[in-house]
Scaffold this active site. Structure first.
Site, mmCIF file in Angstrom:
data_model
loop_
_atom_site.group_PDB
_atom_site.id
_atom_site.type_symbol
_atom_site.label_atom_id
_atom_site.label_comp_id
_atom_site.label_asym_id
_atom_site.label_seq_id
_atom_site.Cartn_x
_atom_site.Cartn_y
_atom_site.Cartn_z
ATOM 1 N N LYS A 110 5.349 1.971 8.207
ATOM 2 C CA LYS A 110 4.041 2.557 8.842
ATOM 3 C C LYS A 110 3.037 1.799 9.092
ATOM 4 O O LYS A 110 2.364 2.032 10.111
ATOM 5 C CB LYS A 110 3.809 3.788 7.729
ATOM 6 C CG LYS A 110 2.719 4.861 8.234
ATOM 7 C CD LYS A 110 2.543 5.866 7.129
ATOM 8 C CE LYS A 110 3.953 6.501 6.634
ATOM 9 N NZ LYS A 110 3.717 7.605 5.564
ATOM 10 N N SER A 129 -7.222 4.958 4.396
ATOM 11 C CA SER A 129 -7.207 4.279 3.188
ATOM 12 C C SER A 129 -7.509 2.891 3.288
ATOM 13 O O SER A 129 -8.514 2.256 2.546
ATOM 14 C CB SER A 129 -5.750 4.444 2.758
ATOM 15 O OG SER A 129 -5.616 5.522 1.629
ATOM 16 N N LYS A 159 0.866 -1.248 0.065
ATOM 17 C CA LYS A 159 0.030 -0.144 0.088
ATOM 18 C C LYS A 159 0.948 1.249 0.112
ATOM 19 O O LYS A 159 1.876 1.362 0.733
ATOM 20 C CB LYS A 159 -0.805 0.084 1.332
ATOM 21 C CG LYS A 159 -1.691 1.118 1.270
ATOM 22 C CD LYS A 159 -3.048 0.579 0.777
ATOM 23 C CE LYS A 159 -4.038 1.763 0.677
ATOM 24 N NZ LYS A 159 -3.958 2.689 -0.358
ATOM 25 N N THR A 207 -4.785 12.389 7.193
ATOM 26 C CA THR A 207 -3.379 12.425 7.483
ATOM 27 C C THR A 207 -3.302 13.504 8.467
ATOM 28 O O THR A 207 -2.461 13.465 9.516
ATOM 29 C CB THR A 207 -2.452 12.825 6.176
ATOM 30 O OG1 THR A 207 -2.998 11.780 5.513
ATOM 31 C CG2 THR A 207 -1.095 12.823 6.738
ATOM 32 N N ASN A 218 -2.471 19.435 1.504
ATOM 33 C CA ASN A 218 -3.634 18.570 1.973
ATOM 34 C C ASN A 218 -3.409 18.245 3.512
ATOM 35 O O ASN A 218 -4.289 18.635 4.436
ATOM 36 C CB ASN A 218 -3.664 17.376 1.353
ATOM 37 C CG ASN A 218 -4.751 16.178 1.869
ATOM 38 O OD1 ASN A 218 -4.638 15.897 3.020
ATOM 39 N ND2 ASN A 218 -5.820 16.129 1.277
ATOM 40 N N LYS A 245 4.850 2.407 -2.752
ATOM 41 C CA LYS A 245 5.077 3.837 -3.522
ATOM 42 C C LYS A 245 5.059 3.846 -4.774
ATOM 43 O O LYS A 245 5.614 2.931 -5.650
ATOM 44 C CB LYS A 245 6.012 4.608 -2.874
ATOM 45 C CG LYS A 245 5.689 6.124 -2.761
ATOM 46 C CD LYS A 245 4.863 6.252 -1.474
ATOM 47 C CE LYS A 245 4.459 7.622 -1.293
ATOM 48 N NZ LYS A 245 3.813 7.978 -0.102
HETATM 49 P P1 NAD Z 1 0.173 18.637 -1.134
HETATM 50 O O1 NAD Z 1 0.439 18.411 -2.575
HETATM 51 O O2 NAD Z 1 -1.358 18.511 -0.953
HETATM 52 O O3 NAD Z 1 0.834 19.736 -0.323
HETATM 53 C C1 NAD Z 1 2.159 19.813 -0.253
HETATM 54 C C2 NAD Z 1 2.355 21.190 0.021
HETATM 55 O O4 NAD Z 1 3.709 21.693 0.271
HETATM 56 C C3 NAD Z 1 1.870 22.474 -0.903
HETATM 57 O O5 NAD Z 1 1.310 23.408 -0.046
HETATM 58 C C4 NAD Z 1 3.241 22.924 -1.563
HETATM 59 O O6 NAD Z 1 3.047 24.189 -2.051
HETATM 60 C C5 NAD Z 1 3.982 22.607 -0.445
HETATM 61 N N1 NAD Z 1 5.606 22.613 -0.680
HETATM 62 C C6 NAD Z 1 6.185 22.177 -1.729
HETATM 63 N N2 NAD Z 1 7.483 22.518 -1.494
HETATM 64 C C7 NAD Z 1 7.746 23.234 -0.623
HETATM 65 C C8 NAD Z 1 8.913 23.836 -0.093
HETATM 66 N N3 NAD Z 1 10.006 23.477 -0.407
HETATM 67 N N4 NAD Z 1 8.662 24.343 1.257
HETATM 68 C C9 NAD Z 1 7.509 24.528 1.506
HETATM 69 N N5 NAD Z 1 6.339 24.069 1.206
HETATM 70 C C10 NAD Z 1 6.468 23.299 0.079
HETATM 71 O O7 NAD Z 1 0.542 16.910 -0.581
HETATM 72 P P2 NAD Z 1 0.103 16.758 0.854
HETATM 73 O O8 NAD Z 1 -0.659 15.160 0.536
HETATM 74 O O9 NAD Z 1 -0.101 17.423 1.890
HETATM 75 O O10 NAD Z 1 1.775 15.807 1.147
HETATM 76 C C11 NAD Z 1 2.439 16.612 2.138
HETATM 77 C C12 NAD Z 1 3.555 15.753 2.667
HETATM 78 O O11 NAD Z 1 2.706 14.826 3.541
HETATM 79 C C13 NAD Z 1 4.338 14.714 1.739
HETATM 80 O O12 NAD Z 1 5.532 14.459 2.338
HETATM 81 C C14 NAD Z 1 3.578 13.661 1.906
HETATM 82 O O13 NAD Z 1 4.260 12.317 1.608
HETATM 83 C C15 NAD Z 1 3.030 13.403 3.318
HETATM 84 N N6 NAD Z 1 1.905 12.609 3.355
HETATM 85 C C16 NAD Z 1 0.724 12.782 2.699
HETATM 86 C C17 NAD Z 1 -0.271 11.863 3.049
HETATM 87 C C18 NAD Z 1 -1.441 12.353 2.438
HETATM 88 O O14 NAD Z 1 -2.409 11.564 2.535
HETATM 89 N N7 NAD Z 1 -1.787 13.227 1.665
HETATM 90 C C19 NAD Z 1 -0.122 10.738 3.876
HETATM 91 C C20 NAD Z 1 1.110 10.668 4.367
HETATM 92 C C21 NAD Z 1 2.120 11.403 4.077
#
Ligand code: NAD
Length: 431
Positions: free
Chosen positions: A93, A357, A69, A189, A220, A105
């Site tokens: 995780k 999920s 997953k 998350t 997100n 992934k």
């Molecule tokens: P997303 O695309 O919704 O948001 C990412 C955000 O980070 C955006 O606002 C973007 O502008 C910002 N960003 C990008 N580069 C940046 C930088 N250099 N400095 C500051 N901000 C920056 O993505 P997301 O789903 O929120 O994921 C964010 C993190 O959380 C990732 O590491 C992802 O692997 C992790 N994550 C997400 C989920 C999920 O369910 N969405 C689950 C587990 C982990």
């Protein structure tokens, strides 16, 4: 190993945690290698008639505890090495929160902001077309990650169902509700991280209004954790996105910021009183400066490797909650631990996403859907229990929380691997 391999850095965790978990060295040897890797090229006819070929990957790291997953990332910096690291973290995780999955992934090297919506749909369907024999509801189940969303998951599910000639919603999670998504997946998350912080609040007897917070990454995950903390009275003094950061000592009205960011696609300080929103004074700072702010709680929620040896010594926050995957490099981690920082590690703090999920997958397979309250209730039970288990291991072994989380994960994965027979068993030393 390349100059800096994220995967090699990630699996450094195995040795220390393996010792504490007292697992067979064979378990660690297995976890050092992904189970399977698929690399594809995806030709896309662009709106202007030209052909562009994109490169994509899917890595299945380990499937001992169940089907693999993990999300799919669209980003120009995606690399096989990064996808391998992210898949390894998914294995750990899922074990930390004890859901019956292994880790995987995927990623495509693309800047989705450069594509039209039609190009994006073709790319997403093309990826599934190439991966159709590699993924499946009983083998490997993708989900959203950076710059992928519910609509993209819906396209992918539809493409997979077309190929299989049957509706197969359980092949992917994070879908739109109308296409079999779960209520409560959108903020899962951030909410999972929030439940961890609430456990910490109890342990440290925090008064929320006295706690200042900086959130790096307002997507997100970052938006939802900020929203939930703000609703409880926490003072969110800084947030950022890829274009920069804003700071306001009195704290921001987070619902207004979210509304503005999502409508305008840029971050500007807004403050809401009643129904009237007005722009308020805020200071523009850099993303680097945000990380070094003198706040109580720092939440990196953007990308990996944000805190490295270059800035670790300048981090002032006493508590760091890793909502992003791998925001702290292993060298930086050592510096922070020496400075007695408490780091709630990614494989625990952001596990709410994969947990809901899993709920979505269960609901798809049962054909029976839960209320949002049921989802929240079950998520809270899993996050609070897992936080408590990791915290207890940390106390028992006088170690840091990351090592404790890996210890728990490796013990669970080790139990599953050993259940298939250990070296002693095959040597006839053990009945
Ligand atoms: P997303 O695309 O919704 O948001 C990412 C955000 O980070 C955006 O606002 C973007 O502008 C910002 N960003 C990008 N580069 C940046 C930088 N250099 N400095 C500051 N901000 C920056 O993505 P997301 O789903 O929120 O994921 C964010 C993190 O959380 C990732 O590491 C992802 O692997 C992790 N994550 C997400 C989920 C999920 O369910 N969405 C689950 C587990 C982990």
């Amino acid at each position: 190993m390349s100059e800096h391999s994220l995967f090699e850095d990630a699996i450094k965790q195995l040795d220390q945690a393996g010792e504490l978990a007292k697992v067979d060295p064979e378990v660690l040897a297995r976890l050092r290698h992904p189970k399977a890797i698929m690399q594809v090229s995806i030709p896309v006819r662009m709106d202007d008639g030209t052909l562009q070929v994109f490169e994509g990957y899917r890595v299945q790291h380990d499937s001992t505890r169940g089907p693999t997953k993990g999300g799919i990332r669209y980003h120009p910096d995606v690399s096989l090495d990064e996808v391998k690291a992210l898949a390894f973290w998914m294995t750990c995780k899922c074990a930390v929160v004890d859901i019956p999955y292994g880790g995987a992934k995927g990623g495509i090297i693309v800047n989705p902001k450069d594509l039209s919506r039609m190009e994006l749909e073709k790319l997403s369907r093309g990826f599934v077309d190439r991966m159709a024999d590699f993924i499946g509801p009983d083998t490997d189940i993708p989900a959203p990650d950076v710059y992928t969303n519910a609509m993209i998951m819906g396209w992918m599910m539809n493409e997979y169902s077309n190929i299989q000639r049957k509706s197969t919603p359980a092949v992917i999670t994070g879908k739109p509700i109308a296409l079999g998504g779960s209520l409560g997946r959108d903020d899962a998350t951030g909410r999972g991280a929030y439940y961890c912080i609430k456990e910490l609040e109890r342990k440290r007897k925090w008064e929320p209004t006295q706690i200042t917070v900086a959130v790096q990454g307002f997507g997100n995950a970052g938006q939802h954790v900020a929203r939930l903390l703000h609703a409880d009275g926490y003072r969110i003094v800084a947030v950022s996105d890829s274009r920069g950061a804003i700071y306001r000592e009195e704290g921001f009205d987070i619902p207004s910021l979210i509304k503005f960011k999502n409508e305008s696609r840029q971050l500007k300080a807004v403050y809401c009183e009643g129904s009237v929103c007005e722009l308020v004074e805020s200071q523009n700072i850099t993303n680097e400066a945000l990380l070094e702010l003198d706040v109580d709680l720092l939440i990196p929620a953007a990308l990996e490797n944000q805190i490295t040896l270059d800035n670790a010594k300048d981090i002032k926050a006493q508590v760091i909650v890793e909502v992003a995957n791998g925001p702290v490099s292993s060298d930086a981690n050592k510096v922070l631990i020496e400075k007695h920082k408490l780091i709630v590690p990614d494989i625990l703090a952001n596990a709410g996403g994969v947990t809901v999920s899993y709920f979505e997958w269960v609901q798809n397979r049962a054909g029976f859907y839960w209320t949002v309250d049921e989802v929240h209730h079950r998520l809270q039970a899993i996050m609070s229990r897992s936080f408590g288990e990791v915290y207890d291991i940390m106390d028992e072994h006088l170690t840091d929380m990351r090592t404790a989380a890996y210890t728990l994960a490796i013990k669970r994965i080790g139990d599953a691997i050993s259940a298939g027979g250990t070296r002693q068993y095959f040597n006839g030393d053990q009945k």
